[in-house]
Design a protein around this motif. Structure first.
Motif, PDB file in Angstrom:
ATOM      1  N   LEU A  22       8.358   8.709 -12.009  1.00 28.46           N
ATOM      2  CA  LEU A  22       8.775   7.631 -11.117  1.00 28.46           C
ATOM      3  C   LEU A  22       9.376   6.456 -11.882  1.00 28.46           C
ATOM      4  CD1 LEU A  22       5.681   7.565  -8.735  1.00 28.46           C
ATOM      5  CD2 LEU A  22       7.933   8.538  -8.269  1.00 28.46           C
ATOM      6  N   ARG A  23       9.169   6.470 -13.195  1.00 25.36           N
ATOM      7  CA  ARG A  23       9.594   5.355 -14.052  1.00 25.36           C
ATOM      8  C   ARG A  23       9.049   4.041 -13.508  1.00 25.36           C
ATOM      9  NH1 ARG A  23      15.658   6.899 -16.120  1.00 25.36           N
ATOM     10  NH2 ARG A  23      15.124   9.003 -16.726  1.00 25.36           N
ATOM     11  N   ALA A  24       7.774   4.096 -13.127  1.00 23.07           N
ATOM     12  CA  ALA A  24       7.089   2.934 -12.567  1.00 23.07           C
ATOM     13  C   ALA A  24       5.845   2.666 -13.392  1.00 23.07           C
ATOM     14  CB  ALA A  24       6.698   3.202 -11.112  1.00 23.07           C
ATOM     15  N   PRO A  25       5.447   1.409 -13.494  1.00 21.94           N
ATOM     16  CA  PRO A  25       4.202   1.107 -14.201  1.00 21.94           C
ATOM     17  C   PRO A  25       2.996   1.689 -13.458  1.00 21.94           C
ATOM     18  CG  PRO A  25       5.490  -0.895 -13.797  1.00 21.94           C
ATOM     19  CD  PRO A  25       6.140   0.219 -13.033  1.00 21.94           C
ATOM     20  N   VAL A  26       1.974   2.010 -14.194  1.00 21.82           N
ATOM     21  CA  VAL A  26       0.738   2.509 -13.597  1.00 21.82           C
ATOM     22  C   VAL A  26       0.210   1.494 -12.585  1.00 21.82           C
ATOM     23  CG1 VAL A  26      -1.673   3.084 -14.105  1.00 21.82           C
ATOM     24  CG2 VAL A  26       0.157   3.988 -15.544  1.00 21.82           C
ATOM     25  N   ALA A  27       0.362   0.217 -12.882  1.00 19.23           N
ATOM     26  CA  ALA A  27      -0.105  -0.829 -11.964  1.00 19.23           C
ATOM     27  C   ALA A  27       0.571  -0.721 -10.602  1.00 19.23           C
ATOM     28  CB  ALA A  27       0.139  -2.212 -12.564  1.00 19.23           C
ATOM     29  N   THR A  28       1.818  -0.305 -10.569  1.00 17.76           N
ATOM     30  CA  THR A  28       2.523  -0.131  -9.298  1.00 17.76           C
ATOM     31  C   THR A  28       1.881   0.992  -8.488  1.00 17.76           C
ATOM     32  OG1 THR A  28       4.592  -0.961 -10.229  1.00 17.76           O
ATOM     33  CG2 THR A  28       4.757   0.404  -8.245  1.00 17.76           C
ATOM     34  N   LEU A  29       1.571   2.110  -9.129  1.00 18.83           N
ATOM     35  CA  LEU A  29       0.904   3.202  -8.414  1.00 18.83           C
ATOM     36  C   LEU A  29      -0.468   2.769  -7.919  1.00 18.83           C
ATOM     37  CD1 LEU A  29       3.194   4.841  -9.875  1.00 18.83           C
ATOM     38  CD2 LEU A  29       1.609   6.744  -9.718  1.00 18.83           C
ATOM     39  N   ARG A  30      -1.171   1.993  -8.721  1.00 16.26           N
ATOM     40  CA  ARG A  30      -2.469   1.481  -8.266  1.00 16.26           C
ATOM     41  C   ARG A  30      -2.279   0.586  -7.047  1.00 16.26           C
ATOM     42  NH1 ARG A  30      -4.075   0.383 -14.201  1.00 16.26           N
ATOM     43  NH2 ARG A  30      -5.267   2.261 -14.666  1.00 16.26           N
ATOM     44  N   TYR A  31      -1.271  -0.273  -7.054  1.00 11.95           N
ATOM     45  CA  TYR A  31      -1.013  -1.157  -5.919  1.00 11.95           C
ATOM     46  C   TYR A  31      -0.645  -0.354  -4.679  1.00 11.95           C
ATOM     47  CZ  TYR A  31       1.101  -4.722  -3.002  1.00 11.95           C
ATOM     48  OH  TYR A  31       1.419  -5.536  -1.943  1.00 11.95           O
ATOM     49  N   TRP A  32       0.256   0.614  -4.832  1.00  6.90           N
ATOM     50  CA  TRP A  32       0.639   1.464  -3.701  1.00  6.90           C
ATOM     51  C   TRP A  32      -0.568   2.161  -3.117  1.00  6.90           C
ATOM     52  CZ3 TRP A  32       5.377   4.212  -6.341  1.00  6.90           C
ATOM     53  CH2 TRP A  32       6.477   3.337  -6.329  1.00  6.90           C
ATOM     54  N   ARG A  33      -1.467   2.642  -3.978  1.00 12.32           N
ATOM     55  CA  ARG A  33      -2.686   3.310  -3.510  1.00 12.32           C
ATOM     56  C   ARG A  33      -3.550   2.320  -2.737  1.00 12.32           C
ATOM     57  NH1 ARG A  33      -6.153   7.528  -4.136  1.00 12.32           N
ATOM     58  NH2 ARG A  33      -8.320   7.014  -4.529  1.00 12.32           N
ATOM     59  N   HIS A  34      -3.660   1.099  -3.233  1.00 11.39           N
ATOM     60  CA  HIS A  34      -4.460   0.055  -2.589  1.00 11.39           C
ATOM     61  C   HIS A  34      -3.945  -0.278  -1.190  1.00 11.39           C
ATOM     62  CE1 HIS A  34      -6.808  -3.609  -2.108  1.00 11.39           C
ATOM     63  NE2 HIS A  34      -5.690  -4.252  -1.866  1.00 11.39           N
TER      64      HIS A  34
END
Length: 72
Positions: A22-34
């Motif tokens: 996704l070329r996205a930071p891990v923090a972005t995936l954590r936020y999306w999950r949240h």
């Protein structure tokens, strides 16, 4: 379908591995999950995991949403 293809579809990815294509930071995936958006994920014990085919399906759905609608 070959066993190799089946294994690849069921392959589990960590949040770090899912962030790479996704070329996205891990923090972005954590936020999306949240907030309940982003690719389907689940917990297995203490780990958040993604199925490879779910990740690719989500990417495809994002691409499909950006397609212009043809007007008659």
């Amino acid at each position: 379908m070959t066993d190799h293809a089946t294994n690849r579809e069921l392959e589990l990815l960590t949040i770090t591995e899912a962030a790479e294509p996704l070329r996205a930071p891990v923090a972005t995936l954590r936020y999306w999950r949240h907030i309940g958006t982003g690719p389907i994920s689940f917990r297995l014990g203490r780990r958040v995991l993604y199925r490879r085919n779910d990740l690719h399906a989500w990417i495809d759905s994002q691409h499909d949403q950006d397609q212009p609608v043809a007007l008659d």
